[in-house]
Design a protein around this motif. Structure first.
Motif, PDB file in Angstrom:
ATOM      1  N   GLN A 146      -0.815   7.737   2.264  1.00 13.45           N
ATOM      2  CA  GLN A 146      -0.002   8.651   3.076  1.00 13.45           C
ATOM      3  C   GLN A 146       0.724   7.931   4.210  1.00 13.45           C
ATOM      4  O   GLN A 146       1.829   8.330   4.594  1.00 13.45           O
ATOM      5  N   GLY A 147       0.144   6.850   4.729  1.00 15.29           N
ATOM      6  CA  GLY A 147       0.779   6.108   5.811  1.00 15.29           C
ATOM      7  C   GLY A 147       2.115   5.535   5.349  1.00 15.29           C
ATOM      8  O   GLY A 147       3.164   5.752   5.977  1.00 15.29           O
ATOM      9  N   LEU A 159     -14.482  15.721  -2.015  1.00 16.22           N
ATOM     10  CA  LEU A 159     -13.805  15.478  -0.729  1.00 16.22           C
ATOM     11  C   LEU A 159     -12.674  16.475  -0.448  1.00 16.22           C
ATOM     12  O   LEU A 159     -11.807  16.717  -1.274  1.00 16.22           O
ATOM     13  N   THR A 212       1.836  -1.477  -8.968  1.00 19.80           N
ATOM     14  CA  THR A 212       2.385  -2.732  -8.437  1.00 19.80           C
ATOM     15  C   THR A 212       1.413  -3.300  -7.408  1.00 19.80           C
ATOM     16  O   THR A 212       1.174  -2.688  -6.366  1.00 19.80           O
ATOM     17  N   GLY A 239       0.855  -1.186   0.000  1.00 22.06           N
ATOM     18  CA  GLY A 239       0.000   0.000   0.000  1.00 22.06           C
ATOM     19  C   GLY A 239       0.886   1.229   0.000  1.00 22.06           C
ATOM     20  O   GLY A 239       1.924   1.258   0.687  1.00 22.06           O
TER      21      GLY A 239
HETATM   22  C1  LIG Z   1     -13.970   9.912   2.741  1.00 16.65           C
HETATM   23  C2  LIG Z   1     -12.775   9.896   3.630  1.00 16.65           C
HETATM   24  C3  LIG Z   1     -12.310  11.070   4.227  1.00 16.65           C
HETATM   25  C4  LIG Z   1     -11.185  11.064   5.043  1.00 16.65           C
HETATM   26  N1  LIG Z   1     -10.733  12.222   5.592  1.00 16.65           N
HETATM   27  C5  LIG Z   1      -9.607  12.222   6.357  1.00 16.65           C
HETATM   28  C6  LIG Z   1      -9.051  13.406   6.901  1.00 16.65           C
HETATM   29  O1  LIG Z   1      -9.576  14.479   6.747  1.00 16.65           O
HETATM   30  N2  LIG Z   1      -7.923  13.339   7.629  1.00 16.65           N
HETATM   31  C7  LIG Z   1      -7.299  12.161   7.827  1.00 16.65           C
HETATM   32  O2  LIG Z   1      -6.259  12.173   8.479  1.00 16.65           O
HETATM   33  N3  LIG Z   1      -7.805  11.024   7.350  1.00 16.65           N
HETATM   34  C8  LIG Z   1      -8.937  11.015   6.627  1.00 16.65           C
HETATM   35  N4  LIG Z   1      -9.458   9.852   6.155  1.00 16.65           N
HETATM   36  C9  LIG Z   1      -8.870   8.618   6.552  1.00 16.65           C
HETATM   37  C10 LIG Z   1      -7.951   8.255   5.424  1.00 16.65           C
HETATM   38  O3  LIG Z   1      -8.360   7.030   4.905  1.00 16.65           O
HETATM   39  C11 LIG Z   1      -6.548   8.236   5.841  1.00 16.65           C
HETATM   40  O4  LIG Z   1      -6.033   9.342   6.466  1.00 16.65           O
HETATM   41  C12 LIG Z   1      -5.607   7.897   4.741  1.00 16.65           C
HETATM   42  O5  LIG Z   1      -6.167   7.599   3.509  1.00 16.65           O
HETATM   43  C13 LIG Z   1      -4.965   6.701   5.299  1.00 16.65           C
HETATM   44  O6  LIG Z   1      -3.819   6.499   4.607  1.00 16.65           O
HETATM   45  P1  LIG Z   1      -3.259   5.058   4.523  1.00 16.65           P
HETATM   46  O7  LIG Z   1      -1.967   5.178   3.815  1.00 16.65           O
HETATM   47  O8  LIG Z   1      -3.290   4.401   5.843  1.00 16.65           O
HETATM   48  O9  LIG Z   1      -4.335   4.277   3.622  1.00 16.65           O
HETATM   49  P2  LIG Z   1      -4.890   4.547   2.155  1.00 16.65           P
HETATM   50  O10 LIG Z   1      -4.801   5.962   1.759  1.00 16.65           O
HETATM   51  O11 LIG Z   1      -6.226   3.877   2.111  1.00 16.65           O
HETATM   52  O12 LIG Z   1      -3.860   3.759   1.261  1.00 16.65           O
HETATM   53  C14 LIG Z   1      -3.836   2.350   1.182  1.00 16.65           C
HETATM   54  C15 LIG Z   1      -3.311   2.006  -0.181  1.00 16.65           C
HETATM   55  O13 LIG Z   1      -3.079   0.616  -0.263  1.00 16.65           O
HETATM   56  C16 LIG Z   1      -3.231   0.237  -1.599  1.00 16.65           C
HETATM   57  N5  LIG Z   1      -3.361  -1.206  -1.652  1.00 16.65           N
HETATM   58  C17 LIG Z   1      -4.291  -1.989  -1.043  1.00 16.65           C
HETATM   59  N6  LIG Z   1      -4.055  -3.275  -1.325  1.00 16.65           N
HETATM   60  C18 LIG Z   1      -2.953  -3.338  -2.093  1.00 16.65           C
HETATM   61  C19 LIG Z   1      -2.219  -4.399  -2.702  1.00 16.65           C
HETATM   62  N7  LIG Z   1      -2.572  -5.678  -2.546  1.00 16.65           N
HETATM   63  N8  LIG Z   1      -1.137  -4.095  -3.437  1.00 16.65           N
HETATM   64  C20 LIG Z   1      -0.752  -2.813  -3.591  1.00 16.65           C
HETATM   65  N9  LIG Z   1      -1.426  -1.770  -3.055  1.00 16.65           N
HETATM   66  C21 LIG Z   1      -2.506  -2.034  -2.315  1.00 16.65           C
HETATM   67  C22 LIG Z   1      -4.472   0.996  -2.037  1.00 16.65           C
HETATM   68  O14 LIG Z   1      -4.520   1.164  -3.428  1.00 16.65           O
HETATM   69  C23 LIG Z   1      -4.272   2.335  -1.309  1.00 16.65           C
HETATM   70  O15 LIG Z   1      -3.689   3.317  -2.130  1.00 16.65           O
HETATM   71  C24 LIG Z   1     -10.561   9.845   5.305  1.00 16.65           C
HETATM   72  C25 LIG Z   1     -11.040   8.663   4.706  1.00 16.65           C
HETATM   73  C26 LIG Z   1     -12.129   8.675   3.879  1.00 16.65           C
HETATM   74  C27 LIG Z   1     -12.621   7.396   3.266  1.00 16.65           C
END
Ligand SMILES: Cc1cc2nc3c(=O)[nH]c(=O)nc-3n(C[C@H](O)[C@H](O)[C@H](O)COP(=O)(O)OP(=O)(O)OC[C@H]3O[C@@H](n4cnc5c(N)ncnc54)[C@H](O)[C@@H]3O)c2cc1C
Length: 591
Positions: free
Chosen positions: A167-168, A203, A251, A164
């Motif tokens: 941003q994380g 959004l 990927t 994934g």
């Molecule tokens: C509508 C909405 C509004 C939000 N607003 C906020 C906000 O204002 N502030 C905030 O801090 N957070 C907010 N969030 C929470 C938000 O989801 C997270 O902050 C942020 O997207 C989390 O980042 P992440 O990297 O953990 O996960 P994500 O951004 O969900 O990234 C996970 C990634 O993993 C990838 N992935 C999954 N499976 C696989 C695989 N098998 N192989 C390769 N890639 C894969 C996906 O394509 C995705 O890009 C919001 C969420 C939603 C749904």
């Protein structure tokens, strides 16, 4: 000698003498020591002298703490003295926050911030970037980067693979890069930032800019308070490039299995359509709390003739002007989507099944976040880093006690607003114990809407509200259990997301998913967060029951702060520093 100096001196002496009983006696009966990696190689809160002594009995010999001192003059208010502190351990350097009442510790936060001998090359240690002199074999920065891109994952294996690339992963990747941990981030989308770009078009971040910074590079001071999703996408793309991350877009990680004997994962990926195997020692799932849609199964979905999709697939309102739209759900996504559809001239109905917590964005910013994350906080010397530590220093066990009065104030301040919403039939709640939004987020990660305007539309009836459960769909309508028919050209299922160990089941195996158990939640025994009490968020940023498997994620604030501790844990393992984990969490729930 001040109270704090006296306490630190007594504490330091007791620890040096390995007198764990004397150290524990410096804490109140009701006291909390939260440790982020420094003492426990875990994220762990121990409570009261008994648990503190037990932790020290196990860890002290190995940790060898020393050099306790304050880093700025302590503050006293309402009988509590608060002091920023620093210390060393055998392996690293730590900082923290101490709160004393009547000369004894009430809360203590200890956090590792660097490993000795592996300090980040920054500040006075920043890289030179240039090699002065004449060198016929000179390799430029660009050539080095290109060489790394050609070899890492092919002739050389990374230490860490992050699944994934949201941003994380990007923030964690930046920290690992600084620590010299070879890492590949695998993201199925093409470009960094796509996970934001692909969300519904209206959004904007719900959290304000001061809360959202990534590690190392803060947003500039002309950055909007609430970042539009595509703008944050561009920021992440820029960040990925300038922080020199090995980011593999397009990927997809297909599966992963762990070889216990070798201590390495076999990770099957498909990069630009080509199959490839990676063999990292550590695997981090950063696949997002909000990326595995929770799609309901409702009778008649197969006969419905209109459009239907989960909120994460909602394309935006443009094609629905003049159409009848039913949005199932009443949390953040449902509200945002309803408002955008209404703005585009659709006829919108929201279906509310269970109660929702609503707090107005302005009110939340002022009362909920203002003291820590705002221009006012900055003017008061509360930097983002300090704010993160203050937040981390409030033990989860008593955090709701700090939150309840804030939400009482919000309820009072916006009384008219809430009265109007309830008069429109909206079912409101404030969390099981009245502790509001942040506790709901930590406990269950759902059940709220930060109001940026949609609630007004619900209150005045522009967005129609229907309460109850959906029974079935017909060709052209949603039918409620009480028989009410809601004619529909579009049905949006704003029904939330699944627990992150669903990803472990999908990518590794159901057995490993069960072995690590539920991800997220505190065990607060409130709705959707069953007990027993865990004391920390389940499985996040810390060792799990599956060796060499980690979970990372959360909102921007959590990812920024906790990525440091996860990065240090990974670096320590790469350098084969001994990391005896204290209090590895037990598994009580599978999902
Ligand atoms: C509508 C909405 C509004 C939000 N607003 C906020 C906000 O204002 N502030 C905030 O801090 N957070 C907010 N969030 C929470 C938000 O989801 C997270 O902050 C942020 O997207 C989390 O980042 P992440 O990297 O953990 O996960 P994500 O951004 O969900 O990234 C996970 C990634 O993993 C990838 N992935 C999954 N499976 C696989 C695989 N098998 N192989 C390769 N890639 C894969 C996906 O394509 C995705 O890009 C919001 C969420 C939603 C749904």
């Amino acid at each position: 000698m001040s109270d704090v100096d006296q306490w630190l001196s007594d504490f330091g002496s007791a620890l040096s003498a390995r007198d764990t009983a004397a150290a524990a006696a410096l804490f109140h009966d009701e006291s909390f020591w939260r440790d982020l990696v420094a003492f426990t190689w875990n994220l762990k809160t121990v409570e009261g002298p008994g648990e503190i002594e037990a932790m020290l009995d196990t860890q002290l010999e190995h940790i060898q703490p020393s050099g306790w001192h304050v880093t700025e003059p302590p503050d006293t208010a309402d009988g509590v003295t608060t002091a920023w502190i620093a210390f060393e351990t055998a392996a690293g350097r730590g900082n923290g926050l101490l709160r004393l009442r009547d000369g004894k510790a009430w809360t203590l936060l200890t956090a590792l911030y660097e490993l000795k001998g592996h300090e980040e090359p920054r500040g006075t240690h920043r890289p030179k970037g240039v090699e002065h002199g004449a060198n016929p074999d000179r390799v430029t920065w660009l050539e080095q980067r290109m060489q790394e891109a050609e070899t890492l994952g092919y002739s050389e294996q990374p230490e860490v693979v992050i699944v994934g690339g949201g941003q994380g992963a990007i923030g964690l990747g930046a920290r690992l890069r600084q620590l010299g941990v070879p890492t590949i981030i695998c993201e199925r989308n093409e470009r960094p930032g796509d996970s934001w770009r692909k969300r519904y078009k209206s959004l904007c971040l719900h959290d304000p800019v001061w809360y959202d910074h990534l590690p190392y590079i803060k947003f500039p001071d002309n950055w909007p308070i609430f970042s539009p999703k595509d703008k944050i996408g561009d920021w992440l793309e820029m960040y990925t490039r300038v922080m020199e991350l090995n980011y593999w877009g397009s990927t997809t990680v297909r599966n992963a299995s762990f070889d216990e004997d070798e201590g390495r994962w076999t990770v099957q990926v498909e990069r630009h359509g080509q199959a490839l195997t990676l063999r990292p020692r550590q695997l981090v799932l950063a696949t997002g709390m909000s990326s595995q849609p929770n799609m309901p199964e409702i009778e008649g979905m197969d006969v419905f003739k209109g459009d239907q999709h989960h909120s994460s697939k909602h394309p935006g309102p443009d094609q629905y002007a003049g159409k009848k739209c039913v949005v199932i759900g009443s949390n953040n996504s449902a509200h945002d989507i309803c408002a955008a559809l209404w703005e585009n001239g659709a006829d919108v109905t929201m279906v509310q099944r269970s109660s929702t917590h609503i707090v107005r964005s302005d009110t939340l910013m002022e009362i909920g976040l203002g003291d820590l994350y705002s221009e006012k906080a900055l003017a008061n010397g509360i930097t983002t880093e300090k704010a993160d530590m203050i937040f981390a220093s409030i033990p989860y066990r008593i955090m709701h006690e700090f939150q309840i009065p804030l939400y009482d104030q919000m309820r009072e301040r916006d009384k008219d607003f809430y009265d109007r919403l309830e008069a429109a039939g909206f079912d409101l709640d404030w969390g099981d114990d009245g502790s509001g939004l942040f506790m709901k987020y930590l406990r269950r990660g759902s059940g709220y809407y930060i109001d940026v305007g949609a609630s007004e539309l619900v209150a005045n009836g522009d967005i129609k509200l229907v309460r109850g459960k959906v029974a079935r769909l017909t060709e052209h309508a949603v039918v409620m259990e009480d028989g009410t028919q809601l004619p529909a050209d579009l049905v949006v299922y704003a029904t939330g997301y699944k627990s992150m160990n669903g990803w472990a089941a999908e990518l590794i195996s159901p057995e490993v998913a069960d072995k690590v158990g539920k991800v997220w939640g505190l065990g607060s025994d409130t709705t959707k967060d069953p007990g027993p009490w865990e004391g920390e968020q389940r499985n996040m940023w810390k060792p799990t029951q599956q060796p060499n498997l980690w979970f990372h994620g959360g909102n921007l604030h959590q990812s920024r702060h906790y990525s440091l501790y996860l990065a240090l844990q990974l670096k320590a393992r790469m350098e084969e520093i001994e990391t005896p984990v204290y209090g590895l969490q037990e598994v009580h729930h599978l999902a």
